[in-house]
Structure formats: structure tokens, C-alpha cells
Design an enzyme around this catalytic site. Structure first.
Site, PDB file in Angstrom:
ATOM      1  N   ASP A  52       0.824  -1.206   0.000  1.00 19.45           N
ATOM      2  CA  ASP A  52       0.000   0.000   0.000  1.00 19.45           C
ATOM      3  C   ASP A  52       0.859   1.257   0.000  1.00 19.45           C
ATOM      4  O   ASP A  52       2.077   1.200   0.188  1.00 19.45           O
ATOM      5  CB  ASP A  52      -0.896   0.021   1.238  1.00 19.45           C
ATOM      6  CG  ASP A  52      -1.994  -1.026   1.184  1.00 19.45           C
ATOM      7  OD1 ASP A  52      -2.447  -1.352   0.067  1.00 19.45           O
ATOM      8  OD2 ASP A  52      -2.406  -1.505   2.255  1.00 19.45           O
ATOM      9  N   TYR A 111       7.017 -10.103   6.400  1.00 20.51           N
ATOM     10  CA  TYR A 111       6.935  -8.664   6.644  1.00 20.51           C
ATOM     11  C   TYR A 111       7.563  -8.322   7.989  1.00 20.51           C
ATOM     12  O   TYR A 111       7.579  -9.143   8.916  1.00 20.51           O
ATOM     13  CB  TYR A 111       5.479  -8.197   6.669  1.00 20.51           C
ATOM     14  CG  TYR A 111       4.818  -8.064   5.324  1.00 20.51           C
ATOM     15  CD1 TYR A 111       4.840  -6.857   4.622  1.00 20.51           C
ATOM     16  CD2 TYR A 111       4.155  -9.140   4.736  1.00 20.51           C
ATOM     17  CE1 TYR A 111       4.222  -6.730   3.390  1.00 20.51           C
ATOM     18  CE2 TYR A 111       3.532  -9.023   3.506  1.00 20.51           C
ATOM     19  CZ  TYR A 111       3.568  -7.811   2.841  1.00 20.51           C
ATOM     20  OH  TYR A 111       2.951  -7.689   1.620  1.00 20.51           O
TER      21      TYR A 111
END
EC number: 5.4.99.12
Length: 245
Positions: A52, A111
Site C-alpha cells: 500500500d 513482513y
């Protein structure tokens, strides 16, 4: 057509995310523009993940298709030259089989989420970590994190705009540790739902601040309802760190 595997590092602060958009700068769009200027024709790029706006990449794996013949080193150098001064760097490049796909061949993604837990404002880390002033108990956060590991319906931790067909995912790893005034949260799974990592981090911070318990985390998970979510952590602290093949 030649296919090359790329490892990409980027600072996501000034981008609309990875995926090409009609309006606004993106990582994918920037690399495709650089590739097209080298090859003289379109050079489609695909990645292991689609981050994002504001999310960073330490080692995003992608592939680029180029009709012309380049040595991997020459292509990497040319892409980096044309990507300047944008904060995107091609760290490595290798030629791969045309059937290999950065997204569909990927069997795991990792992540990192970084929190700076201190009262003074951020200077060097501004935009690269979430600044949380209230003291956090990393050990309690880690205990709560373990409630989310395994095969679950993660509807509570899924964006309402998520396009995944199913909210059921297997979370392989979720770990919280403190290093000085920094808290690192690492997550690993075959794939993640839209906003899943940021949603989990937001709830873990509630636990760390004493507003939630580990049982509250379980309750939120089992609710299978976005309304049960604490809140989404900001994108600043999120980094794509590894794609596994």
C-alpha cells in the site's frame, strides 16, 4: 521475450503503493517506465506482493519482461540509472525461465513492522516507523501474537476492500521483540489479506498498552467481524522483507 528476476528496495513514503495507478507515482509504474526507456517498448513488471501507499520494501521480488537481450548486470545498472532520483533501487537481477512468476511461484512472504517506543519525536526515522509514545510491554504483545498463529478466518483483520476470495489464511509466524526503544514485529505466511499485518499490529499495540489482553485478541479473531478490530496501524512502519520460492 526474456524474463529477469529483480530484488527491489524502496522507500514507500512518496508513492501510491506498488501497483500501477492511473494517477500518482507507484513502484511498479516507475520500474516499467525505466524499463521501457531502456528497451524502447513496454516491459511489464510483476511482484510477489502489492504494498500500500507508504509501505516500504527491503527486498521485494519482482520480474520484468524485456524483448531485447541484456546481461543481468547491464539491465540492473540501466534500471538504476533511470530510476534516479526516485528512492527505488534494484539490488539484484538474474535471468530466469519465462514460466517463472514472481507472484504465482511464491510460496511464502515475510513482513517486518517497526515501532519506535519513546517520548521524543522521530527525526531520522520519521515516516519509516510508527512512533508510539505510551510504553509498550513487548512480552505481553508476543503472548497475544501467538493466539493468531495457525489456520484461521481472519475477517476481523481484513480490509473491507480486500479482493481475496476467502478470509481463511494460515499465519505461520508472528513474533514481537524489543531492541532498545524499538519494537520489531515479524510476520510470515504463504499470503496475507489486505491490511492484515497492519490490523494485527494495531491490536497488538492495544495489548502492549494494557487496553487489551491476550483473551481480547482471541475474542476479536473469533468474532470474524471487522467491527471487532481495535484499529489499523499506519503504513509507515511496514516493510516487505522476503519472498520465498
Amino acid at each position: 521475450m526474456n524474463r529477469y528476476r529483480l530484488t527491489v528496495e524502496f522507500d514507500g513514503r512518496n508513492f501510491m503503493g506498488w501497483q500501477r495507478q492511473k494517477h500518482g507515482a507507484t513502484i511498479q509504474g516507475s520500474i516499467e517506465e525505466a524499463g521501457a526507456s531502456i528497451a524502447g517498448q513496454p516491459t511489464p513488471v510483476q511482484a510477489a506482493g502489492r504494498t500500500d501507499a507508504g509501505v516500504h520494501g527491503l527486498a521485494m521480488t519482482a520480474h520484468i519482461d524485456v524483448a531485447r537481450d541484456f546481461t543481468p548486470f547491464r539491465l540492473m545498472e540501466a534500471l538504476n540509472a533511470r530510476l534516479k532520483p526516485r528512492p527505488i533501487a534494484i539490488l539484484s537481477c538474474e535471468q530466469v525461465d519465462p514460466e517463472w512468476h514472481a507472484r504465482f511461484s511464491c510460496i511464502g512472504r515475510r513482513y517486518l513492522y517497526r515501532i519506535i517506543n519513546r517520548r521524543p519525536p522521530l527525526t531520522l526515522e520519521a515516516g519509516r516507523a510508527w512512533h508510539v509514545i505510551k510504553p509498550l510491554d513487548a512480552e505481553t504483545m508476543d503472548i497475544a501474537a501467538k493466539r493468531l498463529i495457525g489456520l484461521h478466518d481472519f475477517t476481523t483483520f481484513r480490509s473491507v476492500h480486500c479482493q481475496s476470495k476467502s478470509p481463511v489464511k494460515t499465519l505461520d509466524h508472528l513474533d514481537v521483540r524489543r531492541i532498545g526503544d524499538q519494537i520489531e514485529i515479524t510476520a510470515a505466511a504463504r499470503s496475507f489479506l489486505h491490511h492484515q499485518v497492519r490490523s494485527m499490529v494495531g491490536c497488538l499495540v492495544l495489548v502492549g498498552q494494557g487496553q487489551w489482553t491476550a483473551d481480547d485478541m482471541t475474542t476479536a479473531l473469533e468474532a470474524r467481524n471487522r467491527a471487532a478490530l481495535g484499529f489499523n496501524a499506519p503504513p509507515d512502519g511496514l516493510y516487505f522483507t522476503q519472498a520465498i520460492y
